[in-house]
Design an enzyme around this catalytic site. Structure first.
Site, mmCIF file in Angstrom:
data_model
loop_
_atom_site.group_PDB
_atom_site.id
_atom_site.type_symbol
_atom_site.label_atom_id
_atom_site.label_comp_id
_atom_site.label_asym_id
_atom_site.label_seq_id
_atom_site.Cartn_x
_atom_site.Cartn_y
_atom_site.Cartn_z
ATOM 1 N N CYS A 1 -48.243 8.501 0.444
ATOM 2 C CA CYS A 1 -49.495 7.999 1.032
ATOM 3 C C CYS A 1 -49.251 6.966 2.126
ATOM 4 C CB CYS A 1 -50.378 7.389 -0.057
ATOM 5 S SG CYS A 1 -50.839 8.572 -1.321
ATOM 6 N N ASN B 1 -58.652 10.636 -2.362
ATOM 7 C CA ASN B 1 -57.378 10.200 -1.788
ATOM 8 C C ASN B 1 -56.756 11.366 -1.019
ATOM 9 O OD1 ASN B 1 -54.750 9.421 -1.298
ATOM 10 N ND2 ASN B 1 -54.365 8.626 -3.368
ATOM 11 N N HIS C 1 -55.398 2.064 2.704
ATOM 12 C CA HIS C 1 -55.270 3.402 2.120
ATOM 13 C C HIS C 1 -56.358 3.570 1.065
ATOM 14 C CE1 HIS C 1 -53.783 6.894 0.182
ATOM 15 N NE2 HIS C 1 -53.298 6.264 -0.875
#
Ligand code: UT7
Length: 353
Positions: free
Chosen positions: A111, A276, A246
């Site tokens: 990520c 996500n 994020h």
């Protein structure tokens, strides 16, 4: 060293929406559990390849910068869900976007991929090794979702975001970066059943995560990363106009906000819409923040991410004068012929192979 900035931005999220209620029809879960534990209400599931989403996000970023594809000399795709293991997704994007022969490479920092990509683009441009880079964060993470592993199947979604990175003619651009990795935590977040390892390759494919460990690491590393990047930029936290973290969990974002003590309206949040999307969350959020007018000329931004590796990174970034795209493209993805839930269910058969 040259100042390095962003002159174009764009996103591509696939049309098919899967709501929490949709998931609850096939998984032992509830909208209440997903919303209260993560803040996610729905996510997008892709009917096209990762490189198709990446290409369209890239075309939109090129249009926003007023550039033809031949004006770029490097493509970097941050992804952990490549179309194929070989070749890179960037190779597909390079040809689909129409930029023949230029350098193209994928990077995988989970990520944190977009932040790592930004640091690499910075180095390439600051030293003159490249002039104009198309940097994309793009994920088709639905391919890894195993509906029998409910603790992760409800958290992720597909999408792509892209930026054009080049030397800045003014004071805008990257002011500081703070990156790191703790390989001791490698198994805290992993995809099983995929890869060349000698033991474990025959496990079922699934995203497996020590949720509590990752949660704690994300709060500490992203929070401290923002503080370090701000300090290195010689800014004060009060000067920051918008933090783009994020998007892994609304509770993580809230805990970071409390840790670094910034107001709620200074933390960008869109996790409720997309879940996500791994390396794509920050460039998607940045494109949305600019398009929604949340980024003003000269705005002081901080990007922060945490992900598999475990990796982390934060960047202090001063936006330039232009907050409007120079042009737009009316190109769209083809219409899906299946619902998002149908695609997810079809993926389960692939996972069993
Ligand atoms: O981008 C970086 C990658 N990911 C992240 O940053 C995510 C980090 N971690 C998290 O966001 C959170 O740890 C989760 C959202 C994954 C989990 O939240 P939690 O509050 O830590 O829940 P938990 O793991 O402690 O699970 C609590 C309960 C368990 O039941 P028991 O054992 O208490 O009876 C789970 O079995 O919730 C159960 N559970 C579910 N229930 C309904 C787990 N998944 C689900 C589900 N629906 N989908």
């Amino acid at each position: 060293m040259k100042n390095v900035t962003i002159t174009g931005w764009g996103k591509c999220v696939p049309q098919s929406v899967v709501t929490n209620e949709d998931l609850a029809s096939v998984i032992d879960t509830t909208d209440e559990w997903i919303t209260s534990r993560s803040g996610i209400k729905e996510r997008r599931i892709s009917h096209v390849n990762n490189s198709d989403m990446a290409t369209l996000a890239g075309k939109r970023a090129l249009a926003a910068a007023g550039l033809q594809p031949t004006a770029i000399d490097y493509v970097i795709v941050a992804t952990c869900t490549p179309d194929r293991q070989i070749p890179s997704t960037a190779a597909y994007v390079q040809t689909k976007i129409g930029a023949p022969h230029i350098a193209a490479v994928d990077i995988n920092a989970g990520c944190t991929g977009f932040i790592y990509g930004l640091s690499m683009a910075h180095g390439l441009i600051a030293t003159g090794a490249a002039n104009r880079i198309l940097l994309i964060g793009s994920e088709q993470i639905s391919s890894y979702l195993n509906l029998e592993v409910r603790s992760t199947a409800v958290l992720f979604g597909d999408g792509a975001g892209a930026v054009i990175v080049e030397a800045s003619e003014d004071d805008s651009g990257i002011k500081s970066m703070a990156l790191g990795c703790d390989g001791d935590g490698a198994d805290h977040l992993t995809v099983t059943g995929l890869g060349t390892e000698l033991v474990g390759a025959d496990e079922p494919r699934a995203i497996v995560m020590d949720g509590a460990e990752i949660f704690r690491g994300a709060v500490v590393r992203m929070g401290d990363g923002v503080v370090a990047a701000v300090k290195d930029a010689e800014w004060e936290l009060e000067d920051v106009d918008l933090v783009i973290p994020h998007q892994a969990n609304l509770r993580i974002i809230d805990a970071i906000r409390r840790r670094i003590k910034v107001d709620e309206d200074k933390m960008y949040v869109n996790i409720h819409k997309y879940g996500n999307t791994s390396a794509a969350t920050i460039p998607i959020a940045l494109a949305e923040a600019v398009d929604e007018g949340r980024v003003e000329a000269g705005a002081k931004l901080v990007f922060a991410a945490f992900g598999a590796g475990v990796t982390w990174g934060a960047v202090a970034f001063q936006w330039g004068d232009r907050v409007e795209p120079i042009a737009t493209t009316d190109e769209e993805l083809p219409e899906p012929t299946q619902t998002g839930l149908e695609i997810l269910i079809a993926n389960q058969r692939v996972l069993q192979k």
